[in-house]
Scaffold this motif. Structure first.
Motif, short mmCIF file in Angstrom:
data_model
loop_
_atom_site.label_atom_id
_atom_site.label_comp_id
_atom_site.label_asym_id
_atom_site.label_seq_id
_atom_site.Cartn_x
_atom_site.Cartn_y
_atom_site.Cartn_z
N ALA A 180 57.19 37.96 -24.38
CA ALA A 180 56.17 39.41 -23.34
C ALA A 180 55.63 37.44 -22.87
O ALA A 180 55.30 37.74 -21.51
CB ALA A 180 55.26 39.86 -23.73
N ALA A 181 54.52 37.31 -23.85
CA ALA A 181 53.51 36.33 -22.61
C ALA A 181 54.25 35.26 -21.99
O ALA A 181 53.53 34.85 -21.19
CB ALA A 181 53.16 35.83 -24.21
N LEU A 182 55.21 34.22 -22.21
CA LEU A 182 55.89 33.57 -21.90
C LEU A 182 56.34 34.23 -20.44
O LEU A 182 56.00 33.58 -19.44
CB LEU A 182 57.34 32.83 -22.15
CG LEU A 182 56.87 31.95 -23.43
CD1 LEU A 182 58.04 31.39 -23.97
CD2 LEU A 182 55.98 30.78 -22.28
N ARG A 183 56.88 35.79 -20.34
CA ARG A 183 57.73 36.42 -19.45
C ARG A 183 56.06 36.57 -18.11
O ARG A 183 56.46 36.40 -17.37
CB ARG A 183 57.99 37.06 -19.60
CG ARG A 183 59.50 37.59 -20.24
CD ARG A 183 60.35 38.77 -20.79
NE ARG A 183 61.53 37.90 -20.77
CZ ARG A 183 62.42 39.19 -22.07
NH1 ARG A 183 61.70 40.59 -21.90
NH2 ARG A 183 63.27 38.72 -22.06
N LEU A 184 55.14 37.37 -18.90
CA LEU A 184 54.15 37.10 -17.77
C LEU A 184 53.39 35.90 -17.15
O LEU A 184 53.55 35.79 -16.08
CB LEU A 184 53.50 37.63 -19.27
CG LEU A 184 51.60 38.03 -18.15
CD1 LEU A 184 51.70 38.91 -17.05
CD2 LEU A 184 50.74 38.23 -19.13
N GLY A 185 53.94 34.40 -17.67
CA GLY A 185 53.78 33.60 -17.08
C GLY A 185 54.66 33.09 -16.50
O GLY A 185 53.79 32.91 -15.24
N LEU A 186 55.93 32.98 -16.73
CA LEU A 186 56.43 32.68 -15.42
C LEU A 186 56.26 33.92 -14.31
O LEU A 186 56.39 33.36 -13.04
CB LEU A 186 57.83 33.26 -15.73
CG LEU A 186 58.23 31.94 -16.79
CD1 LEU A 186 59.96 33.54 -17.31
CD2 LEU A 186 58.70 31.16 -17.03
N GLU A 187 56.34 35.19 -14.66
CA GLU A 187 55.84 35.74 -13.01
C GLU A 187 54.45 35.76 -12.34
O GLU A 187 54.19 35.24 -11.06
CB GLU A 187 54.85 37.40 -13.92
CG GLU A 187 57.04 38.28 -13.71
CD GLU A 187 56.52 39.57 -14.83
OE1 GLU A 187 54.94 40.17 -15.11
OE2 GLU A 187 57.56 39.77 -15.50
N LEU A 188 53.45 35.20 -13.26
CA LEU A 188 52.19 34.34 -12.43
C LEU A 188 52.16 33.57 -11.97
O LEU A 188 51.38 32.20 -10.86
CB LEU A 188 50.99 34.15 -13.31
CG LEU A 188 50.26 35.86 -14.12
CD1 LEU A 188 49.78 36.09 -15.08
CD2 LEU A 188 49.99 36.58 -13.33
N GLY A 189 54.03 33.15 -12.21
CA GLY A 189 53.76 31.85 -11.15
C GLY A 189 53.72 30.27 -12.59
O GLY A 189 54.05 28.82 -11.72
N VAL A 242 62.62 31.40 -29.12
CA VAL A 242 61.62 32.30 -27.60
C VAL A 242 61.87 31.93 -26.36
O VAL A 242 62.04 32.88 -26.05
CB VAL A 242 60.21 31.68 -28.57
CG1 VAL A 242 59.96 33.02 -27.66
CG2 VAL A 242 60.40 32.43 -29.68
N VAL A 243 62.32 30.97 -25.85
CA VAL A 243 62.10 30.44 -24.94
C VAL A 243 63.35 30.72 -24.20
O VAL A 243 63.21 31.40 -22.75
CB VAL A 243 62.12 28.57 -24.57
CG1 VAL A 243 61.87 28.63 -23.23
CG2 VAL A 243 60.05 28.56 -25.28
N GLY A 244 64.66 30.44 -24.80
CA GLY A 244 65.62 31.07 -24.62
C GLY A 244 65.48 32.93 -24.06
O GLY A 244 66.20 32.46 -23.04
N GLU A 245 65.04 33.22 -24.84
CA GLU A 245 65.19 34.83 -24.53
C GLU A 245 63.60 35.47 -23.24
O GLU A 245 64.36 36.22 -22.45
CB GLU A 245 64.21 36.03 -25.85
CG GLU A 245 64.63 37.12 -25.62
CD GLU A 245 64.01 37.96 -27.45
OE1 GLU A 245 63.95 36.65 -28.24
OE2 GLU A 245 63.80 39.17 -26.54
N ALA A 246 62.97 34.15 -22.86
CA ALA A 246 62.14 34.56 -22.22
C ALA A 246 62.32 34.39 -21.14
O ALA A 246 62.36 34.75 -19.78
CB ALA A 246 61.13 33.69 -23.01
#
Ligand code: NAP
Length: 284
Positions: free
Chosen positions: A34-43, A61-65
């Motif tokens: 979730a943290a990595l996905r949030l980071g992606l959403e924030l750019g 974990v990264v693969g899932e994110a």
């Protein structure tokens, strides 16, 4: 997101997300994804990982994110030095690609220098690049003498980055390595911008000079530390954060960076003096 240009002409975002210590605890996994996905959403689309982190767990974990959004990600992984011979690099890369559920890495780094001749590792990297499995390759924890040696080898002119320990409390590279990399047009990826863990962070984040600057802008000392790195020419940084508030704070440091005045940039020097002589590269 501001980008730097790699020697290949491709570009790399200046702010990304680290993943050291991710993938070690199954109970923490959902929060890490979730943290990595949030980071992606924030750019923050640069994601830095390594086969070492959680012995493959972080790559999973990264693969899932990044599932479903691979094309927007700048994906970095690293090969162990003991896997850095011709056959080992290929096998390690293919394992990493499987865990990351992708067909390519944007950047593949030798994690640190080991016993395999550099020429062999560079040749193996170049073959993977020719096959499209990696788009660029580089090194990590290389001091100036290692960089100069590597640069003189076949494919050495393709070295795209050197990922090293660099933060306000570890400024040794400003003496020689950083100016050399700038002159060569090789971005430096600053790891451990916040000193990795709570115990080590106190001497960095506790310095009054950081609090002074943070107070002027209504931000945290950690955000000043990240923004200060983002203001250094030729530098990319990759803070790792699992707590959503930390992810958001690090993204906000990108907006803080251009607002730091010359005085803000110079204020930390009193607590974290720039080097006055050559120092060996520090590493984690
Ligand atoms: P770091 O990013 O400097 O620090 C991570 C720690 O800082 C975590 O405890 C994190 O907490 C906390 N944190 C993150 N953002 C924060 C904020 N805004 N305010 C306060 N605390 C914050 O350390 P690192 O993980 O050592 O370095 C970053 C990345 O560089 C690594 O994850 C890895 O990808 C890479 N790295 C590479 C090498 C190498 O040899 N090439 C070596 C070390 C690291 P939470 O996680 O709880 O949010």
């Amino acid at each position: 997101m501001k980008q730097l240009t790699l020697p290949s002409g491709r570009t790399i975002p200046v702010l990304g997300q680290g993943t050291w210590y991710m993938g070690e605890d199954p109970g923490a996994r959902a929060g890490e994804v979730a943290a990595l996905r949030l980071g992606l959403e924030l750019g923050m689309t640069l994601v830095d990982t390594a086969e070492m982190y959680g012995e493959g767990g972080a790559e999973e974990v990264v693969g899932e994110a990044i599932a479903g959004r691979r094309d927007e990600v700048f994906l970095v992984s690293k090969v162990y030095p003991h896997n850095a011979d011709r056959a080992g690099v290929r096998a390690a890369c293919e394992r990493s690609l499987r865990r990351l559920k992708t067909d390519r890495l944007d950047l593949y780094l030798l994690h640190w220098r080991g016993g395999v001749p550099l020429a062999e590792t560079l040749d193996a990297f170049a073959r993977l690049r020719d096959e499209g499995k990696i788009l660029d390759f580089g090194v990590s924890n290389f001091d100036l003498d290692d960089m100069q040696e590597a640069a003189a080898l076949p494919h050495g002119d393709s070295i795209a980055a050197d990922q090293v320990l660099y933060n306000l409390a570890r400024r040794g590279i400003e003496w020689d390595l950083l100016p050399w990399c700038r002159q060569q047009g090789i971005p430096v990826m600053a790891y451990s911008p916040l000193e990795s863990n709570a115990a080590d962070q106190a001497p960095l984040l506790g310095r009054p000079q950081l609090h002074t600057v943070a107070g002027r802008h209504g931000v945290t000392p950690a955000q000043v530390a990240v923004a200060w790195l983002l203001r250094q020419d030729g530098v990319v940084t990759i803070p790792k954060a699992v707590q959503p508030a930390h992810v958001r704070a690090n993204r906000a440091a990108l907006d803080l960076a251009p607002r730091l005045t010359e005085d803000d940039m110079a204020t930390p020097d009193a607590g974290f003096p720039p080097p006055k002589r050559r120092r060996p590269l520090e590493m984690r």
